[in-house]
Design a protein around this motif. Structure first.
Motif, PDB file in Angstrom:
ATOM      1  N   CYS A  19     -21.463 -11.937 -28.010  1.00 57.22           N
ATOM      2  CA  CYS A  19     -20.974 -10.709 -28.631  1.00 57.22           C
ATOM      3  C   CYS A  19     -19.580 -10.406 -28.095  1.00 57.22           C
ATOM      4  O   CYS A  19     -19.326 -10.471 -26.905  1.00 57.22           O
ATOM      5  N   GLY A  20     -18.667 -10.069 -28.983  1.00 59.46           N
ATOM      6  CA  GLY A  20     -17.306  -9.745 -28.580  1.00 59.46           C
ATOM      7  C   GLY A  20     -16.767  -8.633 -29.448  1.00 59.46           C
ATOM      8  O   GLY A  20     -17.332  -8.273 -30.476  1.00 59.46           O
ATOM      9  N   ALA A  21     -15.654  -8.110 -29.035  1.00 58.15           N
ATOM     10  CA  ALA A  21     -15.023  -7.027 -29.789  1.00 58.15           C
ATOM     11  C   ALA A  21     -14.363  -7.582 -31.048  1.00 58.15           C
ATOM     12  O   ALA A  21     -14.073  -8.769 -31.154  1.00 58.15           O
ATOM     13  N   ASP A  22     -14.113  -6.718 -32.002  1.00 58.75           N
ATOM     14  CA  ASP A  22     -13.480  -7.122 -33.251  1.00 58.75           C
ATOM     15  C   ASP A  22     -12.016  -7.473 -33.087  1.00 58.75           C
ATOM     16  O   ASP A  22     -11.439  -8.096 -33.958  1.00 58.75           O
ATOM     17  N   SER A  28      -4.597  -9.121 -38.500  1.00 62.16           N
ATOM     18  CA  SER A  28      -4.384  -8.010 -39.434  1.00 62.16           C
ATOM     19  C   SER A  28      -2.923  -7.582 -39.493  1.00 62.16           C
ATOM     20  O   SER A  28      -2.626  -6.435 -39.766  1.00 62.16           O
ATOM     21  N   GLY A  29      -1.986  -8.504 -39.239  1.00 63.26           N
ATOM     22  CA  GLY A  29      -0.570  -8.208 -39.391  1.00 63.26           C
ATOM     23  C   GLY A  29       0.036  -7.382 -38.281  1.00 63.26           C
ATOM     24  O   GLY A  29       1.040  -6.728 -38.477  1.00 63.26           O
ATOM     25  N   GLU A  30      -0.555  -7.404 -37.103  1.00 64.67           N
ATOM     26  CA  GLU A  30      -0.038  -6.600 -36.004  1.00 64.67           C
ATOM     27  C   GLU A  30       0.931  -7.358 -35.120  1.00 64.67           C
ATOM     28  O   GLU A  30       1.400  -6.832 -34.136  1.00 64.67           O
ATOM     29  N   SER A 114      -3.136  -4.954 -28.754  1.00 57.62           N
ATOM     30  CA  SER A 114      -4.566  -5.070 -28.461  1.00 57.62           C
ATOM     31  C   SER A 114      -4.772  -6.249 -27.512  1.00 57.62           C
ATOM     32  O   SER A 114      -3.858  -7.036 -27.302  1.00 57.62           O
ATOM     33  N   PRO A 115      -5.992  -6.399 -26.970  1.00 55.76           N
ATOM     34  CA  PRO A 115      -6.231  -7.561 -26.102  1.00 55.76           C
ATOM     35  C   PRO A 115      -6.067  -8.892 -26.832  1.00 55.76           C
ATOM     36  O   PRO A 115      -5.585  -9.857 -26.264  1.00 55.76           O
ATOM     37  N   GLY A 116      -6.442  -8.943 -28.102  1.00 54.23           N
ATOM     38  CA  GLY A 116      -6.321 -10.186 -28.859  1.00 54.23           C
ATOM     39  C   GLY A 116      -4.899 -10.499 -29.265  1.00 54.23           C
ATOM     40  O   GLY A 116      -4.476 -11.649 -29.275  1.00 54.23           O
ATOM     41  N   CYS A 117      -4.138  -9.485 -29.624  1.00 56.38           N
ATOM     42  CA  CYS A 117      -2.757  -9.693 -30.088  1.00 56.38           C
ATOM     43  C   CYS A 117      -1.760  -9.663 -28.947  1.00 56.38           C
ATOM     44  O   CYS A 117      -0.702 -10.260 -29.046  1.00 56.38           O
TER      45      CYS A 117
END
Length: 160
Positions: A19-22, A28-30, A114-117
């Motif tokens: 399970c992970g965050a979205d 999403s273009g960020e 964000s953590p992903g970007c």
């Protein structure tokens, strides 16, 4: 029975770990926005479509060819993301023809997304200088929006 408990515990642990965050993927273009160029007729200053356009960019280690496009009304080009205060962009209307150099000067600001970007750069205080020869395709520049936060608005108009 022991193997069933082990298998059940293994499934529970793998379910919790998977399970992970979205925001794990930056889709999403960020990301860091690119600069939008549009084209105008030099006599009328009305928007026009070019038959072909070839672009090269100097990202700090020499020119990188971004290729050509046909029947083009605008082009979105990435700028440098290092700490350089400018990016040199080269435009040609034929593959091996004369080129015009546009130096785009700016100041950058880093913004956490964000953590992903991670961090994206935004560009502010845009101003451009055209270096051209007698037979170069770009005749003049006209300013558009002088900051880049997204890729919706034209930042610079090239007059052909």
């Amino acid at each position: 029975m022991k193997s069933f408990k082990f298998l059940f515990a293994l499934c529970c642990i793998s379910f919790m770990v998977s399970c992970g965050a979205d925001d794990d993927i930056c889709d999403s273009g960020e990301g860091t926005p690119r600069m939008k160029f549009s084209f105008l007729n030099v006599q009328t200053e009305k928007e026009r479509t070019l038959d072909s356009l070839y672009v090269a960019v100097d990202y700090g280690s020499g020119k990188v060819q971004l290729g050509g496009e046909a029947n083009i009304a605008s082009r979105i080009i990435p700028l440098r993301v290092d700490d350089s205060p400018y990016t040199d962009i080269y435009f040609r209307t034929t593959n091996l023809g004369a080129e015009s150099r546009v130096r785009v000067n700016y100041t950058t600001k880093s913004v956490y997304v964000s953590p992903g970007c991670g961090i994206k750069k935004t560009y502010e205080n845009l101003n451009s200088v055209l270096t051209t020869s007698a037979n170069a395709p770009v005749k003049a520049l006209k300013d558009g929006q002088n900051f880049i936060e997204n890729e919706d608005k034209t930042n610079l108009y090239l007059l052909f």
